[in-house]
Design a protein around this motif. Structure first.
Motif, PDB file in Angstrom:
ATOM      1  N   SER A 129       0.828  -1.213   0.000  1.00  0.00           N
ATOM      2  CA  SER A 129       0.000   0.000   0.000  1.00  0.00           C
ATOM      3  C   SER A 129       0.859   1.259   0.000  1.00  0.00           C
ATOM      4  CB  SER A 129      -0.928  -0.013   1.225  1.00  0.00           C
ATOM      5  OG  SER A 129      -1.812  -1.106   1.182  1.00  0.00           O
ATOM      6  N   GLU A 130       1.902   1.284   0.826  1.00  0.00           N
ATOM      7  CA  GLU A 130       2.747   2.472   0.913  1.00  0.00           C
ATOM      8  C   GLU A 130       3.510   2.725  -0.379  1.00  0.00           C
ATOM      9  OE1 GLU A 130       6.785   3.794   3.264  1.00  0.00           O
ATOM     10  OE2 GLU A 130       5.202   2.827   4.440  1.00  0.00           O
ATOM     11  N   MET A 131       3.988   1.652  -1.014  1.00  0.00           N
ATOM     12  CA  MET A 131       4.821   1.804  -2.204  1.00  0.00           C
ATOM     13  C   MET A 131       4.043   1.655  -3.504  1.00  0.00           C
ATOM     14  SD  MET A 131       8.429   0.003  -1.154  1.00  0.00           S
ATOM     15  CE  MET A 131       9.470   0.773   0.096  1.00  0.00           C
ATOM     16  N   GLY A 132       2.734   1.451  -3.386  1.00  0.00           N
ATOM     17  CA  GLY A 132       1.927   1.320  -4.587  1.00  0.00           C
ATOM     18  C   GLY A 132       2.267   0.104  -5.414  1.00  0.00           C
ATOM     19  N   ALA A 133       2.618  -0.982  -4.752  1.00  0.00           N
ATOM     20  CA  ALA A 133       3.034  -2.200  -5.448  1.00  0.00           C
ATOM     21  C   ALA A 133       1.927  -3.238  -5.380  1.00  0.00           C
ATOM     22  CB  ALA A 133       4.308  -2.762  -4.828  1.00  0.00           C
ATOM     23  N   SER A 134       1.802  -4.023  -6.454  1.00  0.00           N
ATOM     24  CA  SER A 134       0.803  -5.077  -6.505  1.00  0.00           C
ATOM     25  C   SER A 134       1.256  -6.264  -5.664  1.00  0.00           C
ATOM     26  CB  SER A 134       0.592  -5.524  -7.955  1.00  0.00           C
ATOM     27  OG  SER A 134       1.785  -6.116  -8.462  1.00  0.00           O
ATOM     28  N   ALA A 135       0.333  -7.212  -5.461  1.00  0.00           N
ATOM     29  CA  ALA A 135       0.676  -8.408  -4.688  1.00  0.00           C
ATOM     30  C   ALA A 135       1.801  -9.188  -5.355  1.00  0.00           C
ATOM     31  CB  ALA A 135      -0.564  -9.288  -4.522  1.00  0.00           C
ATOM     32  N   SER A 136       1.748  -9.320  -6.695  1.00  0.00           N
ATOM     33  CA  SER A 136       2.793 -10.076  -7.385  1.00  0.00           C
ATOM     34  C   SER A 136       4.139  -9.382  -7.280  1.00  0.00           C
ATOM     35  CB  SER A 136       2.418 -10.265  -8.855  1.00  0.00           C
ATOM     36  OG  SER A 136       2.243  -9.020  -9.495  1.00  0.00           O
ATOM     37  N   THR A 137       4.139  -8.047  -7.314  1.00  0.00           N
ATOM     38  CA  THR A 137       5.397  -7.312  -7.166  1.00  0.00           C
ATOM     39  C   THR A 137       5.951  -7.490  -5.761  1.00  0.00           C
ATOM     40  OG1 THR A 137       4.680  -5.667  -8.782  1.00  0.00           O
ATOM     41  CG2 THR A 137       6.498  -5.058  -7.338  1.00  0.00           C
ATOM     42  N   MET A 138       5.070  -7.452  -4.761  1.00  0.00           N
ATOM     43  CA  MET A 138       5.522  -7.639  -3.388  1.00  0.00           C
ATOM     44  C   MET A 138       6.129  -9.029  -3.197  1.00  0.00           C
ATOM     45  SD  MET A 138       5.336  -4.973  -1.715  1.00  0.00           S
ATOM     46  CE  MET A 138       5.958  -5.888  -0.333  1.00  0.00           C
ATOM     47  N   GLN A 139       5.546 -10.009  -3.850  1.00  0.00           N
ATOM     48  CA  GLN A 139       6.044 -11.358  -3.682  1.00  0.00           C
ATOM     49  C   GLN A 139       7.375 -11.571  -4.385  1.00  0.00           C
ATOM     50  OE1 GLN A 139       2.364 -12.874  -4.919  1.00  0.00           O
ATOM     51  NE2 GLN A 139       1.588 -13.201  -2.859  1.00  0.00           N
ATOM     52  N   LEU A 140       7.728 -10.659  -5.286  1.00  0.00           N
ATOM     53  CA  LEU A 140       9.068 -10.711  -5.873  1.00  0.00           C
ATOM     54  C   LEU A 140      10.139 -10.443  -4.828  1.00  0.00           C
ATOM     55  CD1 LEU A 140       8.574  -8.924  -9.325  1.00  0.00           C
ATOM     56  CD2 LEU A 140       9.211 -11.316  -8.945  1.00  0.00           C
ATOM     57  N   THR A 141       9.791  -9.679  -3.784  1.00  0.00           N
ATOM     58  CA  THR A 141      10.767  -9.450  -2.715  1.00  0.00           C
ATOM     59  C   THR A 141      11.046 -10.747  -1.959  1.00  0.00           C
ATOM     60  OG1 THR A 141       9.074  -8.807  -1.074  1.00  0.00           O
ATOM     61  CG2 THR A 141       9.975  -7.064  -2.481  1.00  0.00           C
ATOM     62  N   LEU A 142      10.023 -11.572  -1.805  1.00  0.00           N
ATOM     63  CA  LEU A 142      10.223 -12.891  -1.208  1.00  0.00           C
ATOM     64  C   LEU A 142      11.038 -13.780  -2.143  1.00  0.00           C
ATOM     65  CD1 LEU A 142       9.651 -15.091   0.902  1.00  0.00           C
ATOM     66  CD2 LEU A 142       7.480 -15.527  -0.283  1.00  0.00           C
ATOM     67  N   ALA A 143      10.710 -13.728  -3.426  1.00  0.00           N
ATOM     68  CA  ALA A 143      11.461 -14.514  -4.409  1.00  0.00           C
ATOM     69  C   ALA A 143      12.929 -14.109  -4.418  1.00  0.00           C
ATOM     70  CB  ALA A 143      10.849 -14.329  -5.799  1.00  0.00           C
ATOM     71  N   GLY A 144      13.206 -12.817  -4.232  1.00  0.00           N
ATOM     72  CA  GLY A 144      14.585 -12.351  -4.195  1.00  0.00           C
ATOM     73  C   GLY A 144      15.368 -12.960  -3.045  1.00  0.00           C
TER      74      GLY A 144
END
Length: 426
Positions: free
Chosen positions: A63-78
């Motif tokens: 919400s703060e960074m305006g990122a979608s769920a899939s984009t957020m999950q890329l941080t986990l993938a990283g």
């Protein structure tokens, strides 16, 4: 995965060609102390804590960074990508340079990455920080287990590793609750402050308590041609590749749940951060219980028999979960119960297909172990953003988990059931 030679000694795949049994430090005759268990456990849990503690904050960060769920999950993938690559890099370095130098450098990388995450202005910077968190945590995980084999021998090694596994298993039970508690006081950046402080504590323990467990005379030269040749042989073995990929599918199923659970439970089912942490911990308990029950089942059945039963049951349970999640009246309780049993089947799958893969090449166990670990985290990193791309809902979790388990079933059932694959785990 930890590189292990055919005689049980930990060596890197890069040095296997020049491997010679080494003398052990005098600490091998001592029973492990509580302080040593805590110290090595702290190293081993650096990665799991980095993955799980920030899960309750994923919706807030998005919400703060305006990122979608899939984009957020890329941080986990990283993070998973860093953990996977790190296993292939750190093991050979620690066999050549000693344990403490790569360990200290890795922990420092982890601390620096946590600091970068605290001040990350964009989701891209946060993603980069997460990759380096994984790389640093990989050093701590691999070397902590290597130190166990350096410092202890015989039955003591098994006892020590069992105790460390309990410590590692507690991470997904406690870390989300800690993350949720932090969010009641500060915003999501506070979680990375705490992760940085944990990294500093880990660094102090590594500097001032842990010994250099690999003597200079026992260190091995790096031999890149040897490792590349061994990896080609392993990847060319259909049975090893199938079992390794099946293990990766199990990890992929778990990270389908890990990456999507915070969105599904908090946004779809309306749980708060603390309630989500409790539900997530209950799910993690299913994985731990299954892996412990598996030890007793192995006294009667082979790893392949148990793995086949696990993927069969998992496919049926997953199909039921997809059906329930696709209906409008699926309740949180029903969804949680079915997911709990589905996670349990993964707990039976992963250790058995790992054992089957490693049993195929006993003389290349180090290379096989490293490659197995890299494939597992690689597939986990690949599947995490897929759940987000499908909406991060309960249905997305159900489809991704069931798809991974069904793929593992296909890999296992299409292989010949010869004697080599019927070996039991001692």
């Amino acid at each position: 995965m930890l590189p292990i030679a055919h005689d049980g000694e930990i060596v890197s795949p890069l040095s296997r060609k020049n491997y010679r049994p080494k003398s052990r430090p005098t600490l091998t005759e001592h029973e492990p102390t509580l302080a040593m268990i805590i110290a090595l456990g702290l190293m081993a849990t650096l990665g799991p804590v980095a993955i799980d503690m920030y899960l309750p904050a994923l919706p807030d960060i998005g919400s703060e960074m305006g990122a979608s769920a899939s984009t957020m999950q890329l941080t986990l993938a990283g993070t998973l990508f860093g953990l996977g690559i790190g296993q292939l890099i750190v093991g050979p370095l620690s066999d050549s340079l000693g344990r403490k130098r790569p360990l200290i450098v890795g922990i420092c990388v982890n601390i620096a990455a946590s600091t970068l995450a605290v001040f990350a202005p964009t989701i891209g910077v946060l993603g980069i920080a997460r990759v380096f968190q994984g790389l640093g945590a990989a050093a701590a995980a691999v070397i902590s287990l290597a130190m166990v084999r350096d410092l202890y021998s015989g039955r003591t090694v098994a006892v020590m590793l069992s105790r460390l596994l309990l410590v590692i298993g507690a991470a997904p039970l406690l870390a989300p609750s800690i993350g949720g508690a932090i969010l009641t006081v500060v915003d999501w950046r506070g979680i990375f402050v705490v992760l940085g402080l944990i990294g500093i504590l880990t660094l102090l323990v590594a500097l001032f308590y842990l010994p250099e467990s690999l003597p200079v005379g026992s260190r091995q030269p790096l031999a890149f041609r040897s490792i590349l040749s061994t990896y080609r042989v392993l990847l060319g073995d259909r049975q090893f590749s199938a079992f390794a990929l099946a293990a990766g599918c199990g990890i992929g199923a778990m990270f389908s749940y890990v990456s999507g659970s915070s969105f599904a439970y908090q946004e779809e089912y309306g749980l708060g951060e603390q309630s989500f942490a409790v539900v997530f911990s209950i799910g993690a308990l299913a994985l731990i219980l299954a892996s412990q029950i598996n030890i007793h089942l192995l006294r009667r059945w082979t790893p392949r028999t148990i793995a086949t039963a696990a993927v069969t049951a998992g496919s049926l349970i997953g199909t039921a979960l997809i059906t329930l999640s696709a209906t409008d009246n699926s309740s949180l309780i029903i969804f949680g119960i079915v997911v709990w049993f589905l996670i349990g089947t993964v707990g039976f799958l992963i250790p058995n297909v790992q054992a089957l893969a490693l049993s195929l090449h006993p003389d290349s166990a180090g290379s096989a172990s490293a490659l197995l670990g890299a494939l597992q985290f690689g597939l986990g990193a690949a599947i995490a953003p897929v759940v987000g791309a499908m909406g991060g809902t309960g249905l997305a979790i159900a489809i991704a988990m069931t798809g991974c388990i069904a793929l593992a079933m296909g890999l296992i059932l299409t292989l010949p059931n010869d004697r080599k694959n019927r070996r039991t785990v001692s």
